[in-house]
Design a protein around this motif. Sequence first.
Motif, PDB file in Angstrom:
ATOM      1  N   PHE A 464       0.832  -1.203   0.000  1.00 40.96           N
ATOM      2  CA  PHE A 464       0.000   0.000   0.000  1.00 40.96           C
ATOM      3  C   PHE A 464       0.867   1.254   0.000  1.00 40.96           C
ATOM      4  O   PHE A 464       0.672   2.175  -0.799  1.00 40.96           O
ATOM      5  CB  PHE A 464      -0.914  -0.034   1.228  1.00 40.96           C
ATOM      6  CG  PHE A 464      -1.805   1.160   1.382  1.00 40.96           C
ATOM      7  CD1 PHE A 464      -3.005   1.236   0.712  1.00 40.96           C
ATOM      8  CD2 PHE A 464      -1.449   2.208   2.212  1.00 40.96           C
ATOM      9  CE1 PHE A 464      -3.844   2.331   0.859  1.00 40.96           C
ATOM     10  CE2 PHE A 464      -2.272   3.311   2.370  1.00 40.96           C
ATOM     11  CZ  PHE A 464      -3.475   3.367   1.688  1.00 40.96           C
ATOM     12  N   PHE A 465       1.856   1.304   0.894  1.00 41.76           N
ATOM     13  CA  PHE A 465       2.715   2.478   0.990  1.00 41.76           C
ATOM     14  C   PHE A 465       3.579   2.619  -0.268  1.00 41.76           C
ATOM     15  O   PHE A 465       3.809   3.744  -0.736  1.00 41.76           O
ATOM     16  CB  PHE A 465       3.600   2.386   2.232  1.00 41.76           C
ATOM     17  CG  PHE A 465       2.920   2.858   3.482  1.00 41.76           C
ATOM     18  CD1 PHE A 465       2.992   4.179   3.874  1.00 41.76           C
ATOM     19  CD2 PHE A 465       2.198   1.984   4.271  1.00 41.76           C
ATOM     20  CE1 PHE A 465       2.363   4.620   5.034  1.00 41.76           C
ATOM     21  CE2 PHE A 465       1.561   2.413   5.426  1.00 41.76           C
ATOM     22  CZ  PHE A 465       1.645   3.743   5.812  1.00 41.76           C
ATOM     23  N   ALA A 466       4.077   1.506  -0.797  1.00 38.23           N
ATOM     24  CA  ALA A 466       4.906   1.565  -2.003  1.00 38.23           C
ATOM     25  C   ALA A 466       4.095   2.097  -3.181  1.00 38.23           C
ATOM     26  O   ALA A 466       4.579   2.928  -3.951  1.00 38.23           O
ATOM     27  CB  ALA A 466       5.469   0.185  -2.320  1.00 38.23           C
ATOM     28  N   LEU A 467       2.858   1.637  -3.316  1.00 36.98           N
ATOM     29  CA  LEU A 467       2.006   2.108  -4.408  1.00 36.98           C
ATOM     30  C   LEU A 467       1.691   3.593  -4.234  1.00 36.98           C
ATOM     31  O   LEU A 467       1.676   4.351  -5.202  1.00 36.98           O
ATOM     32  CB  LEU A 467       0.717   1.288  -4.462  1.00 36.98           C
ATOM     33  CG  LEU A 467      -0.292   1.684  -5.545  1.00 36.98           C
ATOM     34  CD1 LEU A 467       0.353   1.612  -6.928  1.00 36.98           C
ATOM     35  CD2 LEU A 467      -1.526   0.786  -5.488  1.00 36.98           C
ATOM     36  N   TYR A 468       1.473   3.999  -2.993  1.00 38.49           N
ATOM     37  CA  TYR A 468       1.212   5.421  -2.723  1.00 38.49           C
ATOM     38  C   TYR A 468       2.402   6.264  -3.192  1.00 38.49           C
ATOM     39  O   TYR A 468       2.233   7.302  -3.842  1.00 38.49           O
ATOM     40  CB  TYR A 468       0.969   5.626  -1.232  1.00 38.49           C
ATOM     41  CG  TYR A 468       0.587   7.043  -0.879  1.00 38.49           C
ATOM     42  CD1 TYR A 468      -0.752   7.415  -0.786  1.00 38.49           C
ATOM     43  CD2 TYR A 468       1.551   8.015  -0.647  1.00 38.49           C
ATOM     44  CE1 TYR A 468      -1.108   8.714  -0.483  1.00 38.49           C
ATOM     45  CE2 TYR A 468       1.200   9.314  -0.345  1.00 38.49           C
ATOM     46  CZ  TYR A 468      -0.127   9.657  -0.253  1.00 38.49           C
ATOM     47  OH  TYR A 468      -0.474  10.944   0.040  1.00 38.49           O
ATOM     48  N   LYS A 469       3.607   5.827  -2.840  1.00 33.95           N
ATOM     49  CA  LYS A 469       4.815   6.568  -3.216  1.00 33.95           C
ATOM     50  C   LYS A 469       4.966   6.616  -4.730  1.00 33.95           C
ATOM     51  O   LYS A 469       5.284   7.662  -5.306  1.00 33.95           O
ATOM     52  CB  LYS A 469       6.033   5.882  -2.593  1.00 33.95           C
ATOM     53  CG  LYS A 469       7.363   6.566  -2.869  1.00 33.95           C
ATOM     54  CD  LYS A 469       7.607   7.730  -1.972  1.00 33.95           C
ATOM     55  CE  LYS A 469       9.039   8.248  -2.141  1.00 33.95           C
ATOM     56  NZ  LYS A 469       9.345   9.396  -1.293  1.00 33.95           N
ATOM     57  N   VAL A 470       4.731   5.483  -5.392  1.00 31.19           N
ATOM     58  CA  VAL A 470       4.851   5.428  -6.844  1.00 31.19           C
ATOM     59  C   VAL A 470       3.861   6.390  -7.501  1.00 31.19           C
ATOM     60  O   VAL A 470       4.210   7.131  -8.427  1.00 31.19           O
ATOM     61  CB  VAL A 470       4.618   3.988  -7.351  1.00 31.19           C
ATOM     62  CG1 VAL A 470       4.407   3.963  -8.864  1.00 31.19           C
ATOM     63  CG2 VAL A 470       5.801   3.100  -6.971  1.00 31.19           C
TER      64      VAL A 470
END
Length: 612
Positions: A464-470
């Motif tokens: 979730f956090f990685a997708l948010y950053k991307v």
Amino acid sequence: MENNRNFFITIALSVLILGVWQYFYVLPRAELQRKAEQVELERKAAEQKAAQPAQPGAAGADAGVPAQGAVPGIPGTAGASEASRDQALAKTQRLPIDTPSLTGSINLTGGRLDDLRLKDYRLTVDPNSPIIELLNPQALPNGYFAEIGFVGNAETGAVPGPDTVWTPEGNQTLTPSTPVTLSWTNDKGLTFKRTIGVDADYMFTVTDTVSNAGTVPVSLSSYGRVTRFDKPLHAAAYVLHEGLIGVTGEEGLQEIGYSKIEEEKQVSPGKSTDGWLGITDKYWAVTLVPSTKQPFQPRFAFFPDGRPRYQSDFLTDAISVAPGQSATVESMVFAGAKEVGKINAYEQDRQIRQFNLLIDWGWFYFITKPMFWLIDNLYKLLGNFGLAILATTVLVKAVFFPLANKSYASMANMKKVQPKMLEIREKYADDKMKQQQAMMELYKTEKINPIAGCWPVLIQIPVFFALYKVLYITIEMRHAPFFGWIQDLAAPDPTSLFNLFGLLPFDPSTVPVFGHFLMLGVWPIIMGITMFLQMRMNPTPPDPTQAMIFNWMPLIFTFMLASFPAGLVIYWAWNNTLSVIQQGVIMKRQGAKIELWDNLTALFKRKPTPAE
């Protein structure tokens, strides 16, 4: 039910932290960005109507500023003298730039890159909105340029600097196949010939050759600078660096925000023989790549005199040129969009140390970069970033299926022993210690892992956090459409339940303080429904407080995630749907009852009163 409580408390805390950050950092930033875009659109419209008369500006130099070597000052820094871009461009002689990615011109005064626009990127999702103006003449309020020059001495006489007018060799247009050549000769017999080349993307190569026709040897230094007279109208977010940046010397990566450099006035890392430095925005950057053949002194500075300005610059060690000889210095200038593939290619092909750090992948780059790589490759296959996100969710689910299978199986087993657990709670209601011991014994006997149900969400959190950053940092996601009304996966769902999805002439976002939460679009509602169904796969906790949280959490998350990027909300909704299907299949295989329908109908049944 201890398992369910831990499961959803973990989700709640994770999203609450991100929600608070979203509300206090990202949303104000997005609003200011929207206003900035509106101001830019109005400015462009005003320019098309009529150019306002010019006001002469005062000349000046970098007086009262931090000293470093002898990088020359910038004339005319007392104030912006032009209100119109076209008017400012017309004040100096120029050579046009035309590449597949860029359009603009080279300013022959100073040999500057100060007029550069990005053909592939527009201000808004409207295909008719103006293209991005990256570099602008110094005379404009948003002046922003890159410049290469020389620093001489009494022996060299005058050398090319900010006010030198170069002479072009013929009427030339800079293209990837046709570099341009400029020349200038001083009164000491030094001839400077500059060749500027550019590739099909965003990298310029500046090759300066100094020929000494005099009778004595001379020494001179080369300098480069990226200077900006304004800064982003929106405050920088914690998750993303904007401002001065570089990788040089032993210090490696240097990230200096606008506020920090305003306080410190200058930061001078140690000398370096390789690296790069410049100024970066969220999606764009302008950087200098000095020659690796000559040591150089990098510097990051803020000049408060006249017109406040921010600058990343370098000054090389002196270069000697004997009589009748010549010397060549080559520098590169990157000016364009921070496209991941092109940035990585520049690092590898041109041997630019850690150029990939121009993109702020964050501390968890080891998760964020693979996440982007997967989504980007799926996009190349499917042709839509939204579909790529959905496919990524399926692949992540598949990879962690064995672990999820064990987790859901453990949850199913816990449902089987639910009567025994209730019996233990009633038997030891007044002795929590014995109750806990009896529970642990039950888990051991039945071979149940009470924390197994937390694993699916613990896996989901970094994704979730990685997708948010991307979604937040990569330009590939900027203005990337899905289907229907979602034209930008990096922006919130533009529809709202509170104006009947556009049928009413009312913009909920204009409501003070709570406006962003009222932008409750279709996809956040879908996400809330899927989350509600997922939670109803399990029985309501017997504890009233837990039951209340259990019932209200989907609604709270629906409002909270309404202001998140649409791509993230679509991911969450799809992930919930897959989780419901996956959990249902596993529970059926384990022989546990799926209580979804019973739990749903129980919500609408009248609760018996104490008298009954």
